[in-house]
Design an enzyme around this catalytic site. Structure first.
Site, PDB file in Angstrom:
ATOM      1  N   GLU A 178      11.878   5.498 -25.536  1.00 42.85           N
ATOM      2  CA  GLU A 178      11.655   4.707 -24.297  1.00 42.85           C
ATOM      3  C   GLU A 178      12.596   3.502 -24.187  1.00 42.85           C
ATOM      4  O   GLU A 178      12.355   2.600 -23.396  1.00 42.85           O
ATOM      5  CB  GLU A 178      10.201   4.225 -24.153  1.00 42.85           C
ATOM      6  N   TYR A 180      13.355   1.224 -26.509  1.00 39.00           N
ATOM      7  CA  TYR A 180      13.048   0.051 -27.330  1.00 39.00           C
ATOM      8  C   TYR A 180      14.054  -0.095 -28.481  1.00 39.00           C
ATOM      9  O   TYR A 180      15.032   0.644 -28.578  1.00 39.00           O
ATOM     10  CB  TYR A 180      11.612   0.154 -27.862  1.00 39.00           C
ATOM     11  N   ARG A 228       8.057   8.845 -32.868  1.00 38.52           N
ATOM     12  CA  ARG A 228       8.288   9.179 -31.443  1.00 38.52           C
ATOM     13  C   ARG A 228       9.789   9.182 -31.208  1.00 38.52           C
ATOM     14  O   ARG A 228      10.467   8.159 -31.270  1.00 38.52           O
ATOM     15  CB  ARG A 228       7.581   8.145 -30.558  1.00 38.52           C
ATOM     16  N   HIS A 266      12.986   2.962 -20.516  1.00 36.49           N
ATOM     17  CA  HIS A 266      12.307   2.314 -19.386  1.00 36.49           C
ATOM     18  C   HIS A 266      13.272   1.955 -18.269  1.00 36.49           C
ATOM     19  O   HIS A 266      12.882   1.879 -17.114  1.00 36.49           O
ATOM     20  CB  HIS A 266      11.560   1.058 -19.842  1.00 36.49           C
ATOM     21  N   GLN A 353      -1.839   3.389 -10.651  1.00 34.52           N
ATOM     22  CA  GLN A 353      -2.281   2.193  -9.945  1.00 34.52           C
ATOM     23  C   GLN A 353      -3.173   1.264 -10.760  1.00 34.52           C
ATOM     24  O   GLN A 353      -3.073   0.051 -10.615  1.00 34.52           O
ATOM     25  CB  GLN A 353      -2.994   2.591  -8.647  1.00 34.52           C
TER      26      GLN A 353
HETATM   27  P1  NAP Z   1      -0.376  -1.696   4.481  1.00 34.05           P
HETATM   28  O1  NAP Z   1       0.129  -1.591   3.121  1.00 34.05           O
HETATM   29  O2  NAP Z   1      -1.180  -2.891   4.876  1.00 34.05           O
HETATM   30  O3  NAP Z   1       0.872  -1.571   5.438  1.00 34.05           O
HETATM   31  C1  NAP Z   1       0.786  -1.684   6.807  1.00 34.05           C
HETATM   32  C2  NAP Z   1       2.180  -1.816   7.407  1.00 34.05           C
HETATM   33  O4  NAP Z   1       2.062  -2.015   8.783  1.00 34.05           O
HETATM   34  C3  NAP Z   1       2.970  -2.953   6.856  1.00 34.05           C
HETATM   35  O5  NAP Z   1       4.294  -2.483   6.660  1.00 34.05           O
HETATM   36  C4  NAP Z   1       2.938  -4.009   7.946  1.00 34.05           C
HETATM   37  O6  NAP Z   1       4.172  -4.624   7.760  1.00 34.05           O
HETATM   38  C5  NAP Z   1       2.764  -3.179   9.195  1.00 34.05           C
HETATM   39  N1  NAP Z   1       1.931  -3.781  10.223  1.00 34.05           N
HETATM   40  C6  NAP Z   1       0.729  -4.395  10.081  1.00 34.05           C
HETATM   41  N2  NAP Z   1       0.266  -4.798  11.267  1.00 34.05           N
HETATM   42  C7  NAP Z   1       1.179  -4.448  12.190  1.00 34.05           C
HETATM   43  C8  NAP Z   1       1.265  -4.610  13.609  1.00 34.05           C
HETATM   44  N3  NAP Z   1       0.322  -5.228  14.298  1.00 34.05           N
HETATM   45  N4  NAP Z   1       2.365  -4.131  14.206  1.00 34.05           N
HETATM   46  C9  NAP Z   1       3.328  -3.516  13.528  1.00 34.05           C
HETATM   47  N5  NAP Z   1       3.302  -3.338  12.195  1.00 34.05           N
HETATM   48  C10 NAP Z   1       2.239  -3.804  11.536  1.00 34.05           C
HETATM   49  O7  NAP Z   1      -1.249  -0.465   4.890  1.00 34.05           O
HETATM   50  P2  NAP Z   1      -1.027   1.081   4.662  1.00 34.05           P
HETATM   51  O8  NAP Z   1       0.389   1.488   4.580  1.00 34.05           O
HETATM   52  O9  NAP Z   1      -1.838   1.651   5.760  1.00 34.05           O
HETATM   53  O10 NAP Z   1      -1.672   1.349   3.280  1.00 34.05           O
HETATM   54  C11 NAP Z   1      -3.001   0.959   3.084  1.00 34.05           C
HETATM   55  C12 NAP Z   1      -3.326   0.899   1.600  1.00 34.05           C
HETATM   56  O11 NAP Z   1      -3.342   2.222   1.117  1.00 34.05           O
HETATM   57  C13 NAP Z   1      -2.331   0.151   0.765  1.00 34.05           C
HETATM   58  O12 NAP Z   1      -2.746  -1.176   0.587  1.00 34.05           O
HETATM   59  C14 NAP Z   1      -2.361   0.906  -0.516  1.00 34.05           C
HETATM   60  O13 NAP Z   1      -3.255   0.299  -1.402  1.00 34.05           O
HETATM   61  C15 NAP Z   1      -2.884   2.275  -0.168  1.00 34.05           C
HETATM   62  N6  NAP Z   1      -1.821   3.261  -0.296  1.00 34.05           N
HETATM   63  C16 NAP Z   1      -0.902   3.149  -1.267  1.00 34.05           C
HETATM   64  C17 NAP Z   1       0.066   4.090  -1.388  1.00 34.05           C
HETATM   65  C18 NAP Z   1       1.103   3.988  -2.470  1.00 34.05           C
HETATM   66  O14 NAP Z   1       1.107   3.060  -3.241  1.00 34.05           O
HETATM   67  N7  NAP Z   1       2.017   4.899  -2.570  1.00 34.05           N
HETATM   68  C19 NAP Z   1       0.119   5.130  -0.526  1.00 34.05           C
HETATM   69  C20 NAP Z   1      -0.808   5.220   0.481  1.00 34.05           C
HETATM   70  C21 NAP Z   1      -1.782   4.260   0.599  1.00 34.05           C
HETATM   71  P3  NAP Z   1       4.782  -5.735   8.680  1.00 34.05           P
HETATM   72  O15 NAP Z   1       3.634  -6.634   9.016  1.00 34.05           O
HETATM   73  O16 NAP Z   1       5.858  -6.375   7.869  1.00 34.05           O
HETATM   74  O17 NAP Z   1       5.346  -5.007   9.837  1.00 34.05           O
HETATM   75 FE1  SF4 Z   2      -3.724   5.817 -14.483  1.00 35.55          FE
HETATM   76 FE2  SF4 Z   2      -6.123   6.699 -13.802  1.00 35.55          FE
HETATM   77 FE3  SF4 Z   2      -4.119   6.862 -12.040  1.00 35.55          FE
HETATM   78 FE4  SF4 Z   2      -4.227   8.418 -14.227  1.00 35.55          FE
HETATM   79  S1  SF4 Z   2      -5.627   8.436 -12.489  1.00 35.55           S
HETATM   80  S2  SF4 Z   2      -2.441   7.310 -13.501  1.00 35.55           S
HETATM   81  S3  SF4 Z   2      -5.077   7.032 -15.724  1.00 35.55           S
HETATM   82  S4  SF4 Z   2      -5.004   4.995 -12.865  1.00 35.55           S
END
Ligand code: NAP
Ligand code: SF4
Length: 691
Positions: A178, A180, A228, A266, A353
């Site tokens: 990794e 290290y 490892r 990493h 996450q």
């Molecule tokens: P979010 O992370 O809150 O993103 C919403 C987006 O919309 C932001 O880019 C925001 O950026 C924009 N926005 C907010 N209000 C707006 C408005 N009135 N007009 C135009 N743009 C606006 O929400 P999300 O994408 O729906 O995700 C929700 C949650 O789901 C996340 O917090 C996350 O925990 C989870 N999630 C995570 C993943 C991942 O990590 N891969 C994938 C899916 C869901 P600006 O305000 O800069 O425009």
């Molecule tokens: Fe980590 Fe749990 Fe997501 Fe697996 S399911 S990657 S252990 S948080």
């Protein structure tokens, strides 16, 4: 000592005979082929957390794991991952670890302590390495060790192993991968030394060989030494396959008991464990090394179900399989596999996450699908003292967690959802290419609903009146969210659709697309729109994209990626001026950004949305805070997809409270701005543990 492929134990009637076969290591035996790979939990760093660490490992030992490996412990201060981080360097530290080792032994498992010297990855200004170099992922430049200091460090490894033995550990794992400290000596790119530890490949591999030799001499023959080994460095200037084989053979000769697989430094820009990496994507490289040595080898990375593990073992690719996150997700993984209950396993979806992303934020690791992980002493689902009649509204992750924990504790639970299937937002997530694993969580909950006896009412919209009249002692509202519609002139134009319509296929999407909102969902939708097929289902396509190749062809197994075109042109937009995707998870965000770059997605921050019409989406990029200046552009798109966050759906709440019903909000219905399955499942499980 056995080195052949595992053979089924005759007395064990099971469908995973290779996985459950014991392994004879000569002086001792592992009860099966499951190694819980090393993963830092954050509980290693302070002595006060050792009781929690003991409970965490004890539960996995009780769950049937053969050999567990702790998070990394530095052999000395210079090897610290972070200031005052975990270290195994004194007798008083060793004696405190007896609590961990005896808790594991009580349940028949074995445990090894990982000795990890961070080298130039040490997050402190006093870190050391083979040469004075700086890792691209660390602001602190390393100081080069003198020859005398290298020799001291080698004895510190041996001393750590001796202390681990005194602490009751069954063995140690020497972290040689990794990126290290040990890797930093092995690679000519990071080792510019001119003494006996630098220069030729043989000189560069002297350090790990001496570490294993001195460790074996210090601990004696009846102690497990896992090494490892970096089988694929995945960085420019990585080791050649010839060097890797030569090192593996020398490590065996020096006294190692097992060779474990390490993949990627990493700092490598190739994903190695996130959910979009195909299952068992690297077992082929373990299989390539296996015939070169005669000690057992262990495969690793993205092995997350008993069947995947069994397939790796039965193909002869390895003698053992290492799983870390899958055992956070389900401590009972092995027992369930052995008892014909594999369909009850809570499968790790490789989201990172709650585990690795927490560690990078210096929080304790847990698990998105199992919030008890790492919190075994504080979150327990004890039998209810009084049985209550409880309604849970919404069968998304929060509602599923609440209802199954409540029913598991003995409550009489009814679950309502207006949709025809359970899953909520996870039904959308699982359609994203590279996120197919999310379906495993729904499979798990479906089985749990059956096992715990939840009465499920799908296609049923619960009203406040029927709930109030239903005689429920408690109502849990897990009604989730609805997509936000931003107020932009022309938002009613027929080319505007929201992400739910796109992912369910309810509305067609043209070839030229603008995505408004670059949060997790904007990224997911962009992935969905730029792929015809899922890369995770095709290992070769995935290797081509990320440039992973046979290390016999290219040192380190790294070549130039070949990026297939996208069926659509996509612009991904946000109003913030920060880097697009900056809010995504630390360990997965860079992968999402790189994947979209491969597809030619234009990512734009600092956007003001002016209007939408037949011509497309009119925006200004880079206007000042008063809306002045900036570049006016028209994105000539066929479709505008709204991914602008969500609003909570909690219309039942006030009426239920007014009717005097004890009502609880969980998940997105509680705080939509943090709509997030990790928080939803944890909050729902904690509530369900209390009611
Ligand atoms: P979010 O992370 O809150 O993103 C919403 C987006 O919309 C932001 O880019 C925001 O950026 C924009 N926005 C907010 N209000 C707006 C408005 N009135 N007009 C135009 N743009 C606006 O929400 P999300 O994408 O729906 O995700 C929700 C949650 O789901 C996340 O917090 C996350 O925990 C989870 N999630 C995570 C993943 C991942 O990590 N891969 C994938 C899916 C869901 P600006 O305000 O800069 O425009
Ligand atoms: Fe980590 Fe749990 Fe997501 Fe697996 S399911 S990657 S252990 S948080």
């Amino acid at each position: 000592m056995t080195t052949a492929s595992p053979s089924p134990s005759s007395s064990q009637p099971t469908t995973f005979p290779h996985l459950l076969a014991p392994l004879d290591l000569g002086h001792t035996e592992l009860r099966n082929r499951v190694v819980m790979g090393s993963m830092h939990t954050g509980l290693e760093d302070r002595s006060k957390d050792l009781p929690a660490l003991a409970a965490y490992f004890a539960e996995r030992s009780k769950g049937g794991v053969g050999l567990m490996i702790t998070g990394g412990y530095a052999p000395n201060r210079e090897g610290w991952l972070s200031p005052f981080g975990s270290r195994m360097a004194t007798q008083s530290l060793a004696s405190k670890h007896r609590e961990v080792t005896s808790a594991v032994h009580q349940h028949g498992g074995k445990i090894a302590l990982q000795v990890l010297h961070a080298g130039r990855y040490g997050y402190n200004p006093f870190n050391v390495s083979a040469s004075a170099t700086k890792a691209p992922i660390n602001p602190f430049k390393a100081r080069a060790l003198t020859t005398k200091q290298v020799k001291h460090t080698i004895s510190d490894y041996a001393r750590s192993a001796e202390l681990a033995r005194e602490a009751g550990y069954d063995g140690i794992e020497i972290m040689g991968s990794e990126g290290y400290f040990i890797n930093q000596f092995l690679s000519a790119g990071t080792n510019h030394r001119t003494d006996q530890y630098g220069g030729s490949a043989q000189n560069r591999m002297r350090l790990p060989i001496e570490i294993v030799e001195q460790t074996r001499a210090a601990v004696g023959e009846d102690f497990i030494i896992v090494y490892r080994l970096s089988m694929l460095d995945l960085v420019p200037g990585g080791q050649t396959w010839e060097e890797t084989v030569e090192l593996a053979q020398a490590i065996e000769g020096a006294g190692a008991s097992i060779i474990n697989t390490g993949i990627g430094w990493h700092e490598a820009r190739v994903p190695t464990i996130v959910t979009s990496v195909p299952r068992a994507a690297f077992s082929w490289v373990t299989a390539k090394l296996k015939p070169e040595v005669s000690i057992p080898v262990c495969a690793s990375n993205r092995i997350n179900t008993p069947q995947v593990a069994e397939d790796v073992l039965s193909s002869g690719a390895a003698d053992l399989v290492s799983m870390a996150r899958p055992l956070l997700a389900d401590a009972d993984f092995v027992n369930k596999a052995a008892e014909g209950r594999a369909d009850e396993i809570n499968v790790c979806i490789a989201c990172n996450q709650a585990c690795l992303d927490h560690i990078f934020k210096r929080k304790h690791a847990s698990c998105l699908v199992n919030p008890r992980a790492g919190r075994e002493l504080e979150l327990n689902y004890l039998p209810a003292t009084t049985t209550k009649k409880i309604a849970v509204i919404g069968a998304g992750p929060a509602g599923l967690a609440a209802s199954t924990v409540l029913a598991g504790r003995g409550h009489d639970v009814e679950l309502f959802d207006e949709a025809d299937a359970i899953g909520g937002q996870f039904n959308l997530a699982k359609r994203i290419p590279g996120k197919e694993e999310f379906d495993e969580t729904l499979r798990y909950f479906k089985r749990q609903l059956e096992l715990t006896g939840v009465t499920v009412h799908l296609g049923t919209k619960a009203s406040a009146e029927t709930l109030a009249a239903g005689g429920f002692d408690e109502v849990v509202l897990a009604t989730g969210v609805e997509p936000r519609t931003p107020s932009i002139p022309g938002i009613d134009h027929p080319k505007v659709v929201n992400y739910v319509d796109v992912l369910t296929g309810a509305k067609p999407v043209g070839e030229r697309v603008a995505v408004i909102g670059a949060g997790g969902i904007g990224f997911d939708v962009s992935e969905f729109l730029t792929h015809d097929t899922s890369p995770t289902l095709d290992l070769e396509a995935w290797q081509r994209e990320w440039g992973v190749t046979d290390p016999e062809r290219e040192p380190g197994g790294l070549t130039k990626g070949i990026h297939e075109g996208s069926p659509r042109s996509v612009h991904l937009l946000q109003r913030k001026t920060s880097k697009v995707g900056a809010g995504l998870g630390k360990t997965s965000g860079w992968v999402h950004r790189a994947a979209l770059q491969h597809k030619g997605v234009e990512m734009l921050g600092g956007v003001t949305y002016r209007s939408i019409d037949d011509a497309g989406l009119h925006i200004t990029v880079g206007a000042d805070k008063d809306g002045k200046g900036g570049e006016r552009r028209t994105l000539e798109v066929d479709t505008v997809v709204l991914c602008a966050g969500q609003e909570p759906r909690r219309e039942l709440h006030d009426a239920l409270v007014a009717a005097g019903v004890s009502t609880h909000l969980v998940g997105g219905a509680d705080v939509a701005a943090e709509l997030d399955a990790k928080r939803a499942i944890r909050q729902a499980s904690e509530l369900a543990a209390r009611l």
